[in-house]
Design an enzyme around this catalytic site. Structure first.
Site, mmCIF file in Angstrom:
data_model
loop_
_atom_site.group_PDB
_atom_site.id
_atom_site.type_symbol
_atom_site.label_atom_id
_atom_site.label_comp_id
_atom_site.label_asym_id
_atom_site.label_seq_id
_atom_site.Cartn_x
_atom_site.Cartn_y
_atom_site.Cartn_z
ATOM 1 N N LYS A 61 0.834 -1.207 0.000
ATOM 2 C CA LYS A 61 0.000 0.000 0.000
ATOM 3 C C LYS A 61 0.869 1.258 0.000
ATOM 4 C CE LYS A 61 -3.962 -2.059 2.423
ATOM 5 N NZ LYS A 61 -4.732 -2.064 3.691
ATOM 6 N N GLY A 79 -1.407 0.753 6.611
ATOM 7 C CA GLY A 79 -1.544 -0.308 7.594
ATOM 8 C C GLY A 79 -2.516 -1.361 7.116
ATOM 9 N N ASP A 80 -2.534 -2.461 7.837
ATOM 10 C CA ASP A 80 -3.495 -3.510 7.537
ATOM 11 C C ASP A 80 -3.768 -4.287 8.826
ATOM 12 O OD1 ASP A 80 -4.802 -4.727 4.973
ATOM 13 O OD2 ASP A 80 -4.300 -6.431 6.250
ATOM 14 N N THR A 81 -4.979 -4.814 8.942
ATOM 15 C CA THR A 81 -5.376 -5.538 10.146
ATOM 16 C C THR A 81 -6.020 -6.862 9.765
ATOM 17 O OG1 THR A 81 -5.765 -3.490 11.383
ATOM 18 C CG2 THR A 81 -6.813 -5.479 12.221
ATOM 19 N N SER A 116 -0.476 -4.170 11.094
ATOM 20 C CA SER A 116 0.794 -3.668 10.581
ATOM 21 C C SER A 116 0.714 -2.167 10.356
ATOM 22 C CB SER A 116 1.143 -4.349 9.251
ATOM 23 O OG SER A 116 0.115 -4.112 8.298
#
Length: 208
Positions: A61, A79-81, A116
């Site tokens: 991203k 970010g990523d979840t 993240s």
């Protein structure tokens, strides 16, 4: 990093994410946020560990965001979840059946939330951290799962719940970062931004 470099990036970041929660968390730190592109293929690779998966997505991203004209001269953050039990990811639900299946799986159990955060400036390589928190749900009943789905809150949430909203009533205990469960680990994000030249405390001082 010199004071000149720090001043260059203080105050505004480019967010390569469509998440309103990440935007709100960054704004709560006193940062101005410019939304930039973040469209990537989010398919998980075969046998890819969850932590590696969310780290890779955040990195990709950022790479997409960096080529967006709106990110010119700015520090880019993404970010990523992922909500998981035993490496099984519980994705965002798109209907009641999916939400019910996920929330039944989490009911009365501990699960992990892997979040993240990735940060890069025009001159620096991307730095990534992954924060893992453990969350314990109380026992859930089908009627309240259905009622929760009808509020609309679970639709765009990993694991079919939002801890910052009504979904918080399901949470019996949490071990780790509350903000990471929301979508962005504030402590780690501030540290990465500081390394990249964005001083959160200097930004707050400038607003007073």
């Amino acid at each position: 990093m010199t004071d000149t470099a720090k001043n260059r990036f203080t105050g505004t970041v480019a967010l390569a994410s469509g998440s309103p929660r990440r935007r709100e968390l960054l704004q709560s730190l006193g940062l101005a946020v410019v939304r930039v592109g973040s469209e990537i293929d989010e398919a998980r690779l075969p046998d890819e560990p969850v932590k590696d998966y969310v780290a890779r997505l955040a990195r990709e991203k950022v790479a997409t965001g960096r080529i967006d004209d709106r990110a010119a001269g700015l520090c880019v953050i993404a970010g990523d979840t992922a909500v998981a039990t035993a490496e099984q990811i519980h994705d965002k639900p798109f209907d009641l059946a999916a939400a019910t299946s996920t929330l039944r799986a989490l009911s009365g159990q501990w699960h992990e939330v892997h979040t993240s955060v990735a940060v890069a400036t025009p001159e620096s390589s991307t730095q990534v951290q992954v924060v893992t928190s453990r969350v314990k749900f109380r026992d859930l009943h089908d009627a309240e799962i259905t009622a929760y789905w009808e509020t609309g809150e679970p639709v765009d949430k990993a694991g079919a719940y939002g801890i910052q909203g009504l979904g918080g009533v399901f949470v019996e205990r949490i071990e780790g970062s509350h903000s990471a469960v929301m979508g962005l680990p504030v402590f780690e994000t501030a540290a990465l931004l500081e390394q990249a030249g964005v001083s959160v405390l200097n930004t707050v001082e400038s607003l007073q």
